[in-house]
Every structure is written in C-alpha cells, then in structure tokens.
Design a protein around this motif. Sequence first.
Motif, PDB file in Angstrom:
ATOM      1  N   ALA A  13       0.805  -1.212   0.000  1.00  0.00           N
ATOM      2  CA  ALA A  13       0.000   0.000   0.000  1.00  0.00           C
ATOM      3  C   ALA A  13       0.840   1.265   0.000  1.00  0.00           C
ATOM      4  O   ALA A  13       0.464   2.255  -0.591  1.00  0.00           O
ATOM      5  CB  ALA A  13      -0.935  -0.016   1.199  1.00  0.00           C
ATOM      6  N   SER A  14       1.975   1.254   0.689  1.00  0.00           N
ATOM      7  CA  SER A  14       2.686   2.512   0.810  1.00  0.00           C
ATOM      8  C   SER A  14       4.142   2.446   0.370  1.00  0.00           C
ATOM      9  O   SER A  14       4.773   3.469   0.282  1.00  0.00           O
ATOM     10  CB  SER A  14       2.613   3.004   2.252  1.00  0.00           C
ATOM     11  OG  SER A  14       3.221   2.066   3.096  1.00  0.00           O
ATOM     12  N   GLY A  60      16.723   6.439  13.210  1.00  0.00           N
ATOM     13  CA  GLY A  60      15.477   7.026  13.705  1.00  0.00           C
ATOM     14  C   GLY A  60      14.548   7.410  12.563  1.00  0.00           C
ATOM     15  O   GLY A  60      13.330   7.232  12.657  1.00  0.00           O
ATOM     16  N   GLY A  61      15.116   7.926  11.490  1.00  0.00           N
ATOM     17  CA  GLY A  61      14.315   8.256  10.312  1.00  0.00           C
ATOM     18  C   GLY A  61      13.679   7.023   9.691  1.00  0.00           C
ATOM     19  O   GLY A  61      12.522   7.056   9.279  1.00  0.00           O
ATOM     20  N   ILE A  62      14.429   5.930   9.646  1.00  0.00           N
ATOM     21  CA  ILE A  62      13.872   4.681   9.113  1.00  0.00           C
ATOM     22  C   ILE A  62      12.732   4.189  10.004  1.00  0.00           C
ATOM     23  O   ILE A  62      11.684   3.766   9.518  1.00  0.00           O
ATOM     24  CB  ILE A  62      14.967   3.609   8.965  1.00  0.00           C
ATOM     25  CG1 ILE A  62      15.917   4.002   7.837  1.00  0.00           C
ATOM     26  CG2 ILE A  62      14.364   2.233   8.701  1.00  0.00           C
ATOM     27  CD1 ILE A  62      17.131   3.115   7.711  1.00  0.00           C
ATOM     28  N   ALA A  63      12.923   4.268  11.312  1.00  0.00           N
ATOM     29  CA  ALA A  63      11.859   3.853  12.241  1.00  0.00           C
ATOM     30  C   ALA A  63      10.615   4.721  12.058  1.00  0.00           C
ATOM     31  O   ALA A  63       9.489   4.201  12.022  1.00  0.00           O
ATOM     32  CB  ALA A  63      12.364   3.923  13.676  1.00  0.00           C
ATOM     33  N   LEU A  64      10.802   6.023  11.926  1.00  0.00           N
ATOM     34  CA  LEU A  64       9.656   6.909  11.701  1.00  0.00           C
ATOM     35  C   LEU A  64       8.990   6.639  10.359  1.00  0.00           C
ATOM     36  O   LEU A  64       7.775   6.754  10.227  1.00  0.00           O
ATOM     37  CB  LEU A  64      10.096   8.372  11.761  1.00  0.00           C
ATOM     38  CG  LEU A  64      10.331   8.952  13.143  1.00  0.00           C
ATOM     39  CD1 LEU A  64      10.890  10.364  13.029  1.00  0.00           C
ATOM     40  CD2 LEU A  64       9.056   8.952  13.952  1.00  0.00           C
ATOM     41  N   TYR A  65       9.773   6.274   9.358  1.00  0.00           N
ATOM     42  CA  TYR A  65       9.218   5.983   8.035  1.00  0.00           C
ATOM     43  C   TYR A  65       8.197   4.849   8.118  1.00  0.00           C
ATOM     44  O   TYR A  65       7.132   4.913   7.506  1.00  0.00           O
ATOM     45  CB  TYR A  65      10.330   5.617   7.052  1.00  0.00           C
ATOM     46  CG  TYR A  65       9.806   5.092   5.754  1.00  0.00           C
ATOM     47  CD1 TYR A  65       9.320   5.963   4.793  1.00  0.00           C
ATOM     48  CD2 TYR A  65       9.751   3.731   5.502  1.00  0.00           C
ATOM     49  CE1 TYR A  65       8.801   5.495   3.608  1.00  0.00           C
ATOM     50  CE2 TYR A  65       9.235   3.252   4.313  1.00  0.00           C
ATOM     51  CZ  TYR A  65       8.754   4.129   3.371  1.00  0.00           C
ATOM     52  OH  TYR A  65       8.241   3.656   2.200  1.00  0.00           O
ATOM     53  N   PHE A  66       8.488   3.822   8.890  1.00  0.00           N
ATOM     54  CA  PHE A  66       7.584   2.676   8.953  1.00  0.00           C
ATOM     55  C   PHE A  66       6.344   2.938   9.801  1.00  0.00           C
ATOM     56  O   PHE A  66       5.425   2.136   9.793  1.00  0.00           O
ATOM     57  CB  PHE A  66       8.327   1.432   9.440  1.00  0.00           C
ATOM     58  CG  PHE A  66       9.163   0.815   8.352  1.00  0.00           C
ATOM     59  CD1 PHE A  66       8.571   0.224   7.254  1.00  0.00           C
ATOM     60  CD2 PHE A  66      10.534   0.861   8.407  1.00  0.00           C
ATOM     61  CE1 PHE A  66       9.318  -0.328   6.230  1.00  0.00           C
ATOM     62  CE2 PHE A  66      11.301   0.316   7.395  1.00  0.00           C
ATOM     63  CZ  PHE A  66      10.690  -0.282   6.307  1.00  0.00           C
ATOM     64  N   THR A  67       6.290   4.063  10.510  1.00  0.00           N
ATOM     65  CA  THR A  67       5.058   4.415  11.212  1.00  0.00           C
ATOM     66  C   THR A  67       4.048   5.038  10.259  1.00  0.00           C
ATOM     67  O   THR A  67       2.877   5.078  10.563  1.00  0.00           O
ATOM     68  CB  THR A  67       5.331   5.410  12.355  1.00  0.00           C
ATOM     69  OG1 THR A  67       5.802   6.630  11.813  1.00  0.00           O
ATOM     70  CG2 THR A  67       6.303   4.851  13.359  1.00  0.00           C
ATOM     71  N   SER A  68       4.499   5.535   9.139  1.00  0.00           N
ATOM     72  CA  SER A  68       3.714   6.193   8.079  1.00  0.00           C
ATOM     73  C   SER A  68       3.073   7.508   8.527  1.00  0.00           C
ATOM     74  O   SER A  68       2.200   8.019   7.855  1.00  0.00           O
ATOM     75  CB  SER A  68       2.666   5.259   7.473  1.00  0.00           C
ATOM     76  OG  SER A  68       1.550   5.101   8.325  1.00  0.00           O
ATOM     77  N   LEU A  74       8.930  14.043   6.948  1.00  0.00           N
ATOM     78  CA  LEU A  74      10.131  13.231   7.132  1.00  0.00           C
ATOM     79  C   LEU A  74      11.036  13.320   5.908  1.00  0.00           C
ATOM     80  O   LEU A  74      12.250  13.459   6.040  1.00  0.00           O
ATOM     81  CB  LEU A  74       9.750  11.781   7.414  1.00  0.00           C
ATOM     82  CG  LEU A  74      10.881  10.800   7.685  1.00  0.00           C
ATOM     83  CD1 LEU A  74      11.616  11.182   8.963  1.00  0.00           C
ATOM     84  CD2 LEU A  74      10.325   9.393   7.800  1.00  0.00           C
ATOM     85  N   TYR A  75      10.444  13.274   4.703  1.00  0.00           N
ATOM     86  CA  TYR A  75      11.246  13.418   3.479  1.00  0.00           C
ATOM     87  C   TYR A  75      11.922  14.783   3.438  1.00  0.00           C
ATOM     88  O   TYR A  75      13.101  14.899   3.103  1.00  0.00           O
ATOM     89  CB  TYR A  75      10.376  13.262   2.227  1.00  0.00           C
ATOM     90  CG  TYR A  75       9.690  11.939   2.071  1.00  0.00           C
ATOM     91  CD1 TYR A  75      10.300  10.755   2.471  1.00  0.00           C
ATOM     92  CD2 TYR A  75       8.419  11.858   1.519  1.00  0.00           C
ATOM     93  CE1 TYR A  75       9.657   9.539   2.316  1.00  0.00           C
ATOM     94  CE2 TYR A  75       7.785  10.652   1.354  1.00  0.00           C
ATOM     95  CZ  TYR A  75       8.404   9.489   1.763  1.00  0.00           C
ATOM     96  OH  TYR A  75       7.770   8.299   1.610  1.00  0.00           O
TER      97      TYR A  75
END
Length: 139
Positions: A13-14, A60-68, A74-75
């Motif tokens: 989906a994302s 931390g950015g990768i972790a936040l990315y998966f929260t959507s 974030l980008y």
Amino acid sequence: MSDSNREDQRLGASQTIIHWVTLAVVLLFALLHVYRGLRAGSIIGDTSIQNFGIVLAALGGIALYFTSYWRPILYLAGALFVGTLTVFWSLRAPVTVSLEASRLILGATLVLLFTYLFYRDDLYKPDHADSVSDQNKGR
C-alpha cells in the motif's frame, strides 16, 4: 488505472521500489558513518560522536518511516539534514579520499531521492487528486 497505482498495489500500500531504494541508500549512509566512527580511533572522540549521531538520526528516520506518520515532513527533514551535511562536508576540505567522495555521492543521492519522494507523495495523495478532479469538473 495509472502506473503509479499499479506499482503501489504490486509492492504494498505505501512502499514502492523508489521507497525501498531510498531505504537502502539510507542504510548505506548509516553503515558508512558507522565505519567512519569506528575508524576515527577513539569511540569518545568528537568525530566518532558526530558519526554515531548521524547513524542514530538515519536509523530514527527509518523507524519513523515505517510508522507512516508525517512522511512528507520526514522526506523534507531528511533532505534538509543530509543536504546541510553534504554542503558542509564539501566546503570543509577537498575530496580526495574515496570514502569522502562516496559520502558526498550518497548525500547528494539522498537529497534527490527525498526531494522526489516529497513531491511525489504530495501529488499522489487522494485529497490532492480529488481537489484536482473537482477543479476540472467546474470548468
């Protein structure tokens, strides 16, 4: 159905291929800084702390990315963070070592990918598509 929607359905989906490529480049960026931090000699030194701080920010950015949540922000934050670092690195000293050159190349690549994802995410939001189609109906 547009090619982007087909790609989204095929890969989830994302996450699309460009998202996975960006995540891979972020991981390479983090691994490069782990290596630089370990190579600096002492774990407590200023250079090591800076490199490990960059690694923590990337993870931390990768972790936040998966929260959507807040992906466009974030980008944008990622592009500004990596872009600022890349400019400072390029102004600091001439690039002669391949490790430094790879850091600049990865940084520039990340800025381009984050910028592309920021604009792409804004263009393909359902709200944006509905407002564009509503505007076209009024004509």
